[in-house]
Write a protein that holds these residues in place. Structure first.
Motif, mmCIF file in Angstrom:
data_model
loop_
_atom_site.group_PDB
_atom_site.id
_atom_site.type_symbol
_atom_site.label_atom_id
_atom_site.label_comp_id
_atom_site.label_asym_id
_atom_site.label_seq_id
_atom_site.Cartn_x
_atom_site.Cartn_y
_atom_site.Cartn_z
ATOM 1 N N VAL A 94 0.835 -1.206 0.000
ATOM 2 C CA VAL A 94 0.000 0.000 0.000
ATOM 3 C C VAL A 94 0.870 1.256 0.000
ATOM 4 C CG1 VAL A 94 -1.663 1.329 1.365
ATOM 5 C CG2 VAL A 94 -1.994 -1.118 1.038
ATOM 6 N N ALA A 95 1.994 1.200 0.699
ATOM 7 C CA ALA A 95 2.875 2.367 0.769
ATOM 8 C C ALA A 95 3.555 2.648 -0.569
ATOM 9 C CB ALA A 95 3.927 2.168 1.860
ATOM 10 N N PRO A 119 -7.897 -2.184 6.438
ATOM 11 C CA PRO A 119 -7.866 -1.336 5.240
ATOM 12 C C PRO A 119 -6.732 -1.691 4.291
ATOM 13 C CG PRO A 119 -7.213 -0.097 7.217
ATOM 14 C CD PRO A 119 -7.776 -1.391 7.678
ATOM 15 N N GLU A 120 -5.607 -2.203 4.836
ATOM 16 C CA GLU A 120 -4.489 -2.562 3.969
ATOM 17 C C GLU A 120 -4.848 -3.727 3.037
ATOM 18 O OE1 GLU A 120 -2.903 -0.985 7.879
ATOM 19 O OE2 GLU A 120 -4.262 -2.608 7.300
ATOM 20 N N GLN A 126 -7.464 -3.517 -4.395
ATOM 21 C CA GLN A 126 -7.841 -2.413 -5.276
ATOM 22 C C GLN A 126 -6.655 -1.921 -6.095
ATOM 23 O OE1 GLN A 126 -9.461 0.336 -2.434
ATOM 24 N NE2 GLN A 126 -11.297 -0.891 -2.068
ATOM 25 N N LEU A 127 -5.486 -1.831 -5.464
ATOM 26 C CA LEU A 127 -4.293 -1.364 -6.162
ATOM 27 C C LEU A 127 -3.824 -2.385 -7.192
ATOM 28 C CD1 LEU A 127 -2.417 0.161 -3.099
ATOM 29 C CD2 LEU A 127 -3.252 1.437 -5.091
ATOM 30 N N ALA A 128 -3.956 -3.668 -6.861
ATOM 31 C CA ALA A 128 -3.576 -4.704 -7.823
ATOM 32 C C ALA A 128 -4.448 -4.621 -9.070
ATOM 33 C CB ALA A 128 -3.691 -6.083 -7.178
ATOM 34 N N GLU A 129 -5.731 -4.405 -8.881
ATOM 35 C CA GLU A 129 -6.629 -4.244 -10.034
ATOM 36 C C GLU A 129 -6.265 -3.012 -10.856
ATOM 37 O OE1 GLU A 129 -10.877 -6.009 -9.815
ATOM 38 O OE2 GLU A 129 -10.663 -4.646 -8.119
ATOM 39 N N TYR A 136 -5.253 -12.090 -10.615
ATOM 40 C CA TYR A 136 -6.191 -13.046 -10.021
ATOM 41 C C TYR A 136 -6.025 -12.985 -8.509
ATOM 42 C CZ TYR A 136 -5.975 -14.692 -14.817
ATOM 43 O OH TYR A 136 -5.993 -14.736 -16.189
ATOM 44 N N PHE A 137 -7.116 -13.269 -7.803
ATOM 45 C CA PHE A 137 -7.111 -13.136 -6.343
ATOM 46 C C PHE A 137 -7.553 -14.439 -5.687
ATOM 47 C CE2 PHE A 137 -8.094 -8.954 -8.149
ATOM 48 C CZ PHE A 137 -7.065 -8.205 -7.613
#
Length: 269
Positions: A94-95, A119-120, A126-129, A136-137
């Motif tokens: 996230v950072a 939240p992380e 969301q950031l990966a998308e 893929y998740f």
């Protein structure tokens, strides 16, 4: 009785949930085996095509204890699957997401989460998308009602694997959740032949029951010795366990015991 104490005493000392969650682990491992066995085809139908993608990168992620699950299984996945696997904390992703996500690199993001509400964890997905073209998740979580599970429920590129309900620990220090998520990681590379692993899971559960029933008193005696520093050492996959053990000791002593972790060779150096 739990770990040699009656429930009333544990509740008075606010240690009931921790003792319960330590004691229930062997039973939950057996339950987890049944969950994975029953979902075998569904999980394989999702994972098999993804793991065959050329140039795939697998990221094992989580925060805190959930991150340490990935630390423990990273090398095992790399060895057994023969693909690029890396354990990265969600707090690091996230950072600085562009330090870890490659736009043109197909990626499987394996998220470990007890509650699935941090939240992380949500931001990492969301950031990966956002930054990866083909992603893929696989969410390994203890809370089917968590935000992570609910927000990804209808995504075609995502599969949720839920741990036994009681693995959603209520105690301050995660125990059942850690071992159930880690056991899931260790079983997944062998899912095609999971039927042959039942005896192994039973041996693990019985040995854990023996330790809980026969060794809890000795462990307590050691814990009552006069020390204020505690260092855990572990190599390979056990390095992640050393991280987790140090965190548990820090949490359960309210920070009065200064804990650290390393590898034996790193500590010697």
């Amino acid at each position: 009785m739990l770990l040699g104490y009656n429930e009333k005493y544990l509740k008075e000392k606010k240690g009931y949930f921790t003792a319960k969650e330590i004691s229930q682990q062997p039973r939950l491992w057996r339950e987890l085996y049944s969950i994975l066995l029953n979902r075998k085809e569904e999980i394989l139908n999702f994972l098999d095509p993804v793991l065959k993608i050329k140039g795939l990168k697998v990221i094992l992620t989580g925060a805190g204890t959930s991150a340490f699950v990935g630390y423990c299984s990273e090398g095992y996945w790399r060895r057994k699957l023969g693909i690029d696997v890396e354990a990265i904390d969600t707090t690091d992703i996230v950072a600085s997401p562009l330090n870890f996500f490659s736009k043109d690199r197909p990626t499987l993001l394996v998220s470990h989460a007890r509650s699935g509400d941090s939240p992380e964890s949500l931001a990492t997905i969301q950031l990966a998308e956002k930054y990866i073209d083909e992603v893929y998740f696989l969410n390994i979580t203890c809370n089917k009602d968590g935000k992570m599970a609910k927000s990804t429920l209808n995504m075609k590129n995502c599969l949720n694997i839920f741990m036994p309900e009681e693995a959603n620990d209520e105690g301050f220090a995660m125990t059942s959740s850690f071992t159930c998520m880690l056991l899931t990681d260790l079983i997944l590379p062998h899912l095609k032949e999971i039927e042959t692993k039942k005896e192994l899971i039973e041996r693990l559960a019985k040995e854990a029951e023996r330790i809980i029933n026969e060794e809890a008193g000795n462990i307590e005696k050691i814990s009552r010795q006069d020390y204020d520093r505690l260092i855990y050492l572990g190599s390979g996959s056990l390095k992640g366990c050393a991280y987790e053990a140090a965190l548990k000791s820090l949490e359960l002593t309210k920070g009065f015991v200064n804990t650290n972790s390393n590898t034996p060779l790193g500590f010697r150096h």
